[in-house]
Design a protein around this motif. Sequence first.
Motif, PDB file in Angstrom:
ATOM      1  N   LEU A 476       0.809  -1.209   0.000  1.00 45.84           N
ATOM      2  CA  LEU A 476       0.000   0.000   0.000  1.00 45.84           C
ATOM      3  C   LEU A 476       0.843   1.259   0.000  1.00 45.84           C
ATOM      4  CD1 LEU A 476      -2.029  -2.236   0.780  1.00 45.84           C
ATOM      5  CD2 LEU A 476      -3.107  -0.605   2.333  1.00 45.84           C
ATOM      6  N   ASP A 477       1.952   1.249   0.730  1.00 41.13           N
ATOM      7  CA  ASP A 477       2.800   2.434   0.797  1.00 41.13           C
ATOM      8  C   ASP A 477       3.482   2.715  -0.541  1.00 41.13           C
ATOM      9  OD1 ASP A 477       4.093  -0.034   1.344  1.00 41.13           O
ATOM     10  OD2 ASP A 477       5.895   1.031   1.986  1.00 41.13           O
ATOM     11  N   GLU A 478       3.845   1.660  -1.283  1.00 37.97           N
ATOM     12  CA  GLU A 478       4.483   1.852  -2.588  1.00 37.97           C
ATOM     13  C   GLU A 478       3.484   2.328  -3.639  1.00 37.97           C
ATOM     14  OE1 GLU A 478       6.892  -1.449  -3.919  1.00 37.97           O
ATOM     15  OE2 GLU A 478       7.318  -2.037  -1.839  1.00 37.97           O
ATOM     16  N   ALA A 479       2.217   2.011  -3.444  1.00 38.95           N
ATOM     17  CA  ALA A 479       1.189   2.417  -4.415  1.00 38.95           C
ATOM     18  C   ALA A 479       0.846   3.902  -4.288  1.00 38.95           C
ATOM     19  CB  ALA A 479      -0.073   1.580  -4.205  1.00 38.95           C
ATOM     20  N   GLU A 480       1.006   4.468  -3.093  1.00 36.45           N
ATOM     21  CA  GLU A 480       0.548   5.840  -2.855  1.00 36.45           C
ATOM     22  C   GLU A 480       1.164   6.879  -3.800  1.00 36.45           C
ATOM     23  OE1 GLU A 480       0.566   9.839  -0.799  1.00 36.45           O
ATOM     24  OE2 GLU A 480       2.267   8.551  -1.365  1.00 36.45           O
ATOM     25  N   PRO A 481       2.484   6.881  -4.054  1.00 36.94           N
ATOM     26  CA  PRO A 481       3.034   7.906  -4.971  1.00 36.94           C
ATOM     27  C   PRO A 481       2.449   7.811  -6.377  1.00 36.94           C
ATOM     28  CG  PRO A 481       4.790   6.843  -3.728  1.00 36.94           C
ATOM     29  CD  PRO A 481       3.557   6.049  -3.487  1.00 36.94           C
ATOM     30  N   TRP A 482       2.175   6.601  -6.848  1.00 37.42           N
ATOM     31  CA  TRP A 482       1.611   6.438  -8.194  1.00 37.42           C
ATOM     32  C   TRP A 482       0.189   6.983  -8.253  1.00 37.42           C
ATOM     33  CZ3 TRP A 482       4.732   5.512 -12.024  1.00 37.42           C
ATOM     34  CH2 TRP A 482       5.925   4.813 -11.799  1.00 37.42           C
ATOM     35  N   LEU A 483      -0.601   6.703  -7.233  1.00 36.43           N
ATOM     36  CA  LEU A 483      -1.977   7.212  -7.234  1.00 36.43           C
ATOM     37  C   LEU A 483      -1.993   8.722  -7.046  1.00 36.43           C
ATOM     38  CD1 LEU A 483      -4.278   4.714  -5.319  1.00 36.43           C
ATOM     39  CD2 LEU A 483      -4.363   5.399  -7.706  1.00 36.43           C
ATOM     40  N   ARG A 484      -1.086   9.233  -6.228  1.00 36.97           N
ATOM     41  CA  ARG A 484      -1.037  10.684  -6.039  1.00 36.97           C
ATOM     42  C   ARG A 484      -0.678  11.376  -7.352  1.00 36.97           C
ATOM     43  NH1 ARG A 484       3.238  12.939  -3.766  1.00 36.97           N
ATOM     44  NH2 ARG A 484       3.790  10.969  -2.770  1.00 36.97           N
ATOM     45  N   ALA A 485       0.246  10.769  -8.107  1.00 39.87           N
ATOM     46  CA  ALA A 485       0.611  11.338  -9.407  1.00 39.87           C
ATOM     47  C   ALA A 485      -0.545  11.269 -10.396  1.00 39.87           C
ATOM     48  CB  ALA A 485       1.821  10.595  -9.965  1.00 39.87           C
ATOM     49  N   LEU A 502      -7.357   4.342  -0.784  1.00 43.56           N
ATOM     50  CA  LEU A 502      -6.063   3.888  -0.262  1.00 43.56           C
ATOM     51  C   LEU A 502      -5.767   4.542   1.074  1.00 43.56           C
ATOM     52  CD1 LEU A 502      -3.388   2.349  -0.625  1.00 43.56           C
ATOM     53  CD2 LEU A 502      -2.509   4.346  -1.860  1.00 43.56           C
ATOM     54  N   TYR A 503      -5.992   5.853   1.179  1.00 39.89           N
ATOM     55  CA  TYR A 503      -5.737   6.547   2.444  1.00 39.89           C
ATOM     56  C   TYR A 503      -6.624   5.995   3.558  1.00 39.89           C
ATOM     57  CZ  TYR A 503      -2.816  10.131   0.219  1.00 39.89           C
ATOM     58  OH  TYR A 503      -1.804  10.796  -0.440  1.00 39.89           O
ATOM     59  N   LEU A 504      -7.863   5.677   3.240  1.00 33.33           N
ATOM     60  CA  LEU A 504      -8.770   5.109   4.234  1.00 33.33           C
ATOM     61  C   LEU A 504      -8.211   3.794   4.772  1.00 33.33           C
ATOM     62  CD1 LEU A 504     -11.514   5.154   5.725  1.00 33.33           C
ATOM     63  CD2 LEU A 504     -12.492   4.002   3.727  1.00 33.33           C
ATOM     64  N   ASN A 505      -7.696   2.947   3.877  1.00 32.47           N
ATOM     65  CA  ASN A 505      -7.142   1.664   4.298  1.00 32.47           C
ATOM     66  C   ASN A 505      -5.840   1.822   5.069  1.00 32.47           C
ATOM     67  OD1 ASN A 505      -8.654  -0.881   3.354  1.00 32.47           O
ATOM     68  ND2 ASN A 505      -8.825   0.495   1.590  1.00 32.47           N
ATOM     69  N   LEU A 506      -5.120   2.881   4.784  1.00 33.63           N
ATOM     70  CA  LEU A 506      -3.877   3.137   5.519  1.00 33.63           C
ATOM     71  C   LEU A 506      -4.131   3.808   6.870  1.00 33.63           C
ATOM     72  CD1 LEU A 506      -1.582   4.307   2.589  1.00 33.63           C
ATOM     73  CD2 LEU A 506      -1.086   2.413   4.134  1.00 33.63           C
ATOM     74  N   GLN A 510      -7.345  12.021   7.596  1.00 29.81           N
ATOM     75  CA  GLN A 510      -7.282  13.411   7.159  1.00 29.81           C
ATOM     76  C   GLN A 510      -6.897  13.513   5.689  1.00 29.81           C
ATOM     77  OE1 GLN A 510      -8.304  16.224   8.824  1.00 29.81           O
ATOM     78  NE2 GLN A 510      -8.047  17.052   6.748  1.00 29.81           N
ATOM     79  N   ASP A 511      -5.950  12.682   5.275  1.00 28.97           N
ATOM     80  CA  ASP A 511      -5.570  12.651   3.862  1.00 28.97           C
ATOM     81  C   ASP A 511      -6.753  12.215   3.003  1.00 28.97           C
ATOM     82  OD1 ASP A 511      -2.970  13.493   4.255  1.00 28.97           O
ATOM     83  OD2 ASP A 511      -2.190  11.472   4.475  1.00 28.97           O
ATOM     84  N   MET A 512      -7.515  11.241   3.521  1.00 26.09           N
ATOM     85  CA  MET A 512      -8.687  10.791   2.774  1.00 26.09           C
ATOM     86  C   MET A 512      -9.704  11.923   2.624  1.00 26.09           C
ATOM     87  SD  MET A 512     -11.781   8.249   3.773  1.00 26.09           S
ATOM     88  CE  MET A 512     -12.641   9.699   4.358  1.00 26.09           C
ATOM     89  N   ALA A 513      -9.958  12.640   3.710  1.00 27.26           N
ATOM     90  CA  ALA A 513     -10.946  13.727   3.668  1.00 27.26           C
ATOM     91  C   ALA A 513     -10.499  14.829   2.711  1.00 27.26           C
ATOM     92  CB  ALA A 513     -11.156  14.294   5.070  1.00 27.26           C
ATOM     93  N   THR A 514      -9.213  15.134   2.715  1.00 34.23           N
ATOM     94  CA  THR A 514      -8.687  16.160   1.807  1.00 34.23           C
ATOM     95  C   THR A 514      -8.852  15.736   0.353  1.00 34.23           C
ATOM     96  OG1 THR A 514      -7.056  16.845   3.466  1.00 34.23           O
ATOM     97  CG2 THR A 514      -6.631  17.484   1.176  1.00 34.23           C
ATOM     98  N   LEU A 716       5.274   4.848   4.922  1.00 34.57           N
ATOM     99  CA  LEU A 716       4.881   5.989   4.091  1.00 34.57           C
ATOM    100  C   LEU A 716       5.138   7.305   4.823  1.00 34.57           C
ATOM    101  CD1 LEU A 716       3.514   7.257   1.633  1.00 34.57           C
ATOM    102  CD2 LEU A 716       1.305   6.808   2.709  1.00 34.57           C
ATOM    103  N   LEU A 717       4.759   7.373   6.080  1.00 37.49           N
ATOM    104  CA  LEU A 717       4.962   8.601   6.854  1.00 37.49           C
ATOM    105  C   LEU A 717       6.440   8.891   7.053  1.00 37.49           C
ATOM    106  CD1 LEU A 717       2.138   8.201   9.538  1.00 37.49           C
ATOM    107  CD2 LEU A 717       2.140   9.679   7.517  1.00 37.49           C
TER     108      LEU A 717
END
Length: 734
Positions: A476-485, A502-506, A510-514, A716-717
């Motif tokens: 999940l952490d490796e997927a985040e930069p690709w989805l953010r892009a 993804l943020y919800l599962n992680l 707050q990231d999910m809400a944003t 990720l953090l």
Amino acid sequence: MAGRFLSELKRRNVIRVGGVYLVTAWALFGIARTIFEVLSFPKWSSQLLLVLLALGLPIAVIIAWAFERAPEGGVRRTEAPPEDAPPLTFRWFDGALLAAIGGVLVITVLQATGVFAGGARVPLLPSEEKSVAVLPFASFSTRPEMEFFADGLTEEVINSLAKVEDLKVAGRTSAFYFKGKNEDLREIGKKLGVAHVVEGSVRHDGDRLRVTAQLIKVSDGFHLWSETFDRDMSDAFVIQTEIAEAVAEALKAELKAGDRPTRASRRNPEAYELELTSRAQLRHLGLAQLTAAHEGFKRLIELEPNNPEGYAGLAQASALLVQHHLQGDFTPTIREAEAAIAKALELDPKSASAYIARGWVNRMKFIRASCQSCEGVATAAFKRAADLEPRNPEALSLYGADISVARPAEAITYLRRALAIDPLDKIAQTYLAEALAATGDFAAAERQFRTAAELFPDFIDTKQNLAGFLIVQGKLDEAEPWLRAAAQPGTDPSADLQLAHLYLNLGLRQDMATTVGRLKSSPVAAEVANAVILITEARYQELLARSHKLLAEPEPDPIWHAIGFSAAALAEDWEFAREQLLIIHPELFEPEPQVSPSAANEVVAAAFVIAQLGDKGQSRRILEEVLRVTEPSPGRWQAHARRIARMKAFAMLGDNERALAELRAAIDAGYRTLYDMDIFLRLDAYPMLAPLRSDPRFQAMIREIEADVAKKREALLARRRGTPPAQVASRAAA
């Protein structure tokens, strides 16, 4: 022992002979390869020479070891030195030369076998003498839209040449990959597997049009043909055919009577410009371009009401706008698109463009309106387009993409056929990776995904699909930069939804809400964002009330039937849930319910509602059909969603052991997304899993997922804070 052996290598001049041979062979190969290219020798000539020179090195070294030159000038077998002979000094230069010989040998072997390759490598295709790529014509006009006209004219020349049976023509996507890139023609020829390219330019001034085109041999840059067409705009339609005929004649392709490009007649110049421009805009898929294409096709229909391409283009542009960009009202838009497709097929029953549009429309109805029968219609339409135009890479790649998960082996065949024609087709490159993953070959799939991502850095689908591929493996952490892009341009609401999921599962609420808060590109997107928030906060009654209001509109968006069903089921309003089921899944009320494997989780929820309404027999029949269509099959990787659907079905049928076995198999295969993508609901919150919640084994598996996800969140953090990877790894291990 090693020192005496090295000393013996030096005494027998093995190192010196190897070094001299290596330098001589390298120089000889470089000269020969240049000569071969100038004389247009086939590619295998260079490969054969390289193999022969490589074989010569061990022969030269063996001869140097076994024989030496005698003082009298002859050649004699080398004798072993006396036992008391001092070893020769093995200096640094000797070691460096020996290392260079070994290094060159290793690199040559790795390059020859394809193991060693840097960056995103496009497979070099064998070039045929009768082969050509038409590079995008440059626009020298002041009007910005004329660039799309130049693109459209390029595509028409490609289409005309593609009708010549004996001529290999690189596909449009591959040719346009090089637009704006100052790349050497020889490299372009190698990447596309063609021996020639057509370059050109377009200048538009008032009613006058000047098109310049030239045919170039890529091996030496020699111009085989060039011509400038100074015409009225009304002759633009004729120019494309003249260029195609001239190129075919220059390449001396063996043309049959039926293969020669059809001599075009004059057309309304405004209509022709609109068709070329709108089609080029349609290819870009962006919101602004699709909007312009939609208006262009509408105007084209007004000017040429008997042109099937206008209706097919309008239908496809409408479908892409309403689904990919959530622009407009879904139901009336799709109804108008279907009417346009029907008109296109009435005018031309063999219009591949119309069947491609039909495929898009029905695929979107399946996704948005849960229309199970539409899935088969979409697949059949894409297949029909591929059958009608078996050399059309777009039709081949769209059909391959459509079946990449359901029938991956067949998909790979079609996608590779598309890539043989159009090696830089971003859809085929991306969905080939999907198909490889669906067969279970994750190593090959990841290589293909990363190659596609490097080749097409602006293609959102590649980033989203690569992220999804990493998520199913639990990364999940490796997927985040690709989805953010993928979400960063803000042009595709689905990318924001996937990132929020993804943020919800992680556990990054707050990231999910944003992320969800950015979904305001249209009223539909804003309402979906609100529904996500209400579900994740368990405010089911509020969501049900909102569903009632939106479904009371004259032509509600069909997505609200699905959301309303979920809200009613969670709020235990069984009658309202049944009303929505009769709209979205009427086939589930038949004596022999039909189930699509792609909708298995949604259908299990329907079976649960039907059971609550008292029809346990029909509920059982639905669950048994779910288990039948999701049964694992050889040669196809079992997706997590199917395992979770099977787990729910077994739990409802009272078979807890098999339910737990399915969950265990999913976890072992990388399942880490407790919140699903369908309605953002956590796995252990589903009401049909109530019988499992008290089972210690179920609870332990949930905790196992949570613990692993916590490590991914920390990783990720930590990367966001700039913590070194080694430190992150040590913390995770602790």
